[in-house]
Design an enzyme around this catalytic site. Structure first.
Site, PDB file in Angstrom:
ATOM      1  N   ARG A  37       0.821  -1.205   0.000  1.00 21.32           N
ATOM      2  CA  ARG A  37       0.000   0.000   0.000  1.00 21.32           C
ATOM      3  C   ARG A  37       0.859   1.262   0.000  1.00 21.32           C
ATOM      4  O   ARG A  37       0.465   2.295  -0.540  1.00 21.32           O
ATOM      5  CB  ARG A  37      -0.948  -0.014   1.197  1.00 21.32           C
ATOM      6  CG  ARG A  37      -2.083  -1.025   1.038  1.00 21.32           C
ATOM      7  CD  ARG A  37      -2.949  -1.110   2.279  1.00 21.32           C
ATOM      8  NE  ARG A  37      -3.632   0.136   2.571  1.00 21.32           N
ATOM      9  CZ  ARG A  37      -4.736   0.552   1.960  1.00 21.32           C
ATOM     10  NH1 ARG A  37      -5.283  -0.161   0.992  1.00 21.32           N
ATOM     11  NH2 ARG A  37      -5.305   1.702   2.302  1.00 21.32           N
ATOM     12  N   ASP A  55       1.202  -0.842  10.664  1.00 18.32           N
ATOM     13  CA  ASP A  55      -0.178  -1.270  10.859  1.00 18.32           C
ATOM     14  C   ASP A  55      -0.702  -0.709  12.181  1.00 18.32           C
ATOM     15  O   ASP A  55      -0.263  -1.112  13.256  1.00 18.32           O
ATOM     16  CB  ASP A  55      -0.227  -2.804  10.865  1.00 18.32           C
ATOM     17  CG  ASP A  55      -1.644  -3.351  10.914  1.00 18.32           C
ATOM     18  OD1 ASP A  55      -2.568  -2.576  11.214  1.00 18.32           O
ATOM     19  OD2 ASP A  55      -1.810  -4.552  10.655  1.00 18.32           O
ATOM     20  N   ASN A  81      -6.021  10.712  10.239  1.00 19.12           N
ATOM     21  CA  ASN A  81      -7.069  10.397   9.282  1.00 19.12           C
ATOM     22  C   ASN A  81      -7.440   8.921   9.270  1.00 19.12           C
ATOM     23  O   ASN A  81      -8.565   8.564   8.933  1.00 19.12           O
ATOM     24  CB  ASN A  81      -6.597  10.823   7.878  1.00 19.12           C
ATOM     25  CG  ASN A  81      -7.525  10.360   6.789  1.00 19.12           C
ATOM     26  OD1 ASN A  81      -8.550  10.984   6.522  1.00 19.12           O
ATOM     27  ND2 ASN A  81      -7.182   9.250   6.138  1.00 19.12           N
ATOM     28  N   TYR A 140     -18.177   1.448  16.354  1.00 21.25           N
ATOM     29  CA  TYR A 140     -17.561   2.494  15.538  1.00 21.25           C
ATOM     30  C   TYR A 140     -17.969   3.880  16.046  1.00 21.25           C
ATOM     31  O   TYR A 140     -17.124   4.772  16.190  1.00 21.25           O
ATOM     32  CB  TYR A 140     -17.982   2.317  14.076  1.00 21.25           C
ATOM     33  CG  TYR A 140     -17.524   3.416  13.157  1.00 21.25           C
ATOM     34  CD1 TYR A 140     -16.240   3.413  12.614  1.00 21.25           C
ATOM     35  CD2 TYR A 140     -18.374   4.469  12.822  1.00 21.25           C
ATOM     36  CE1 TYR A 140     -15.823   4.435  11.761  1.00 21.25           C
ATOM     37  CE2 TYR A 140     -17.969   5.484  11.976  1.00 21.25           C
ATOM     38  CZ  TYR A 140     -16.688   5.468  11.447  1.00 21.25           C
ATOM     39  OH  TYR A 140     -16.275   6.475  10.615  1.00 21.25           O
ATOM     40  N   LYS A 144     -15.522   7.052  17.450  1.00 26.47           N
ATOM     41  CA  LYS A 144     -15.486   8.395  16.887  1.00 26.47           C
ATOM     42  C   LYS A 144     -15.827   9.452  17.938  1.00 26.47           C
ATOM     43  O   LYS A 144     -15.430  10.617  17.800  1.00 26.47           O
ATOM     44  CB  LYS A 144     -16.409   8.488  15.667  1.00 26.47           C
ATOM     45  CG  LYS A 144     -15.867   7.704  14.474  1.00 26.47           C
ATOM     46  CD  LYS A 144     -14.451   8.159  14.114  1.00 26.47           C
ATOM     47  CE  LYS A 144     -13.852   7.438  12.952  1.00 26.47           C
ATOM     48  NZ  LYS A 144     -12.494   7.906  12.599  1.00 26.47           N
TER      49      LYS A 144
END
Length: 244
Positions: A37, A55, A81, A140, A144
């Protein structure tokens, strides 16, 4: 020339924001979770200064990402990000909550910090009693909320840093999917604006932005006791204490 480090910038909104800043002449260091990547990221963001590989779902690798960032030099801005959505609970917790905590603590303090949250944090709960290395019942939305709480704690403790959180909206990028209704450019414009702008509206701290405007957020994020418990629990799980 300002230097900026983006986590999770191999693709998606992170890479779009990085490319926009490269085109404006800024020195940008990318991040990818593995070597393949990383090659992809550098090919798709010509002009990037460097890419750091690690990672963020692994505590030790996340610490090595911080070491590599410090070896590069002191950044003017760091943009947290990286994030995952459809993944096992442990991975979501590690990448979305613990990784930005570790990197905030270990990377040399920049002038500006940005944390990618989500409008879904409004349905989140601090869930600090569920903090385990396995992720427990943390969702999730919870993670956040955690990252917004971290941002608020950093803004309070480090008055010399502009630390802000961003809701990129439901943008048609990798995580949002092609059918997402929001504007793609608006999905990353706030990050680039907060990273480098001299606009007085951007030179603030402890705020929550959506599309370059302050936006309502979950009031749990302002609870100082919850913020302190968050830092304490993250420190206990990672072995990294929040710097004074």
């Amino acid at each position: 020339m300002a230097s900026i480090f983006f986590t999770g910038s191999a693709d998606g909104l992170g890479q779009l924001a990085a490319k926009a800043l490269i085109e404006q002449g800024y020195q940008v260091v990318l991040h990818a979770r593995n070597a393949e990547r990383a090659r992809h990221a550098m090919l798709n963001a010509p002009g990037a200064a460097h890419v750091i590989v690690g990672d963020l779902s692994d505590i030790d690798e996340t610490k090595r990402v911080a070491e590599a960032a410090n070896a590069w030099g002191r950044f003017d801005a760091v943009i947290h990000n990286a994030g995952v959505y459809q993944a096992p609970a442990r991975t979501v917790f590690m990448v979305n909550t613990l990784a930005p905590y570790i990197l905030t603590c270990l990377i040399r303090r920049p002038r500006r910090l940005m944390y990618l949250s989500s409008g879904m944090h409004l349905q989140g709960w601090a869930s600090l009693e569920s903090f385990t290395a396995a992720g427990g019942r943390i969702s999730y939305s919870d993670t956040k909320l955690h990252v917004l709480m971290l941002c608020k704690a950093v803004a309070r403790k480090w008055p010399d840093v502009y630390a802000n959180a961003v809701d990129p909206g439901w943008a048609p990028a990798k995580m949002g999917g092609r059918g997402a209704p929001d504007d793609l450019q608006e999905g990353y414009a706030t990050q680039t604006w907060l990273a480098v702008s001299d606009d007085p509206r951007a030179k603030v701290s402890g705020r929550y932005f959506r599309h370059r405007a302050e936006s309502p957020y979950n009031p749990q994020a302002d609870d100082l006791m919850l913020q302190e418990r968050l830092l304490s629990r993250c420190g206990a799980l990672t072995g990294v204490a929040f710097p004074a």
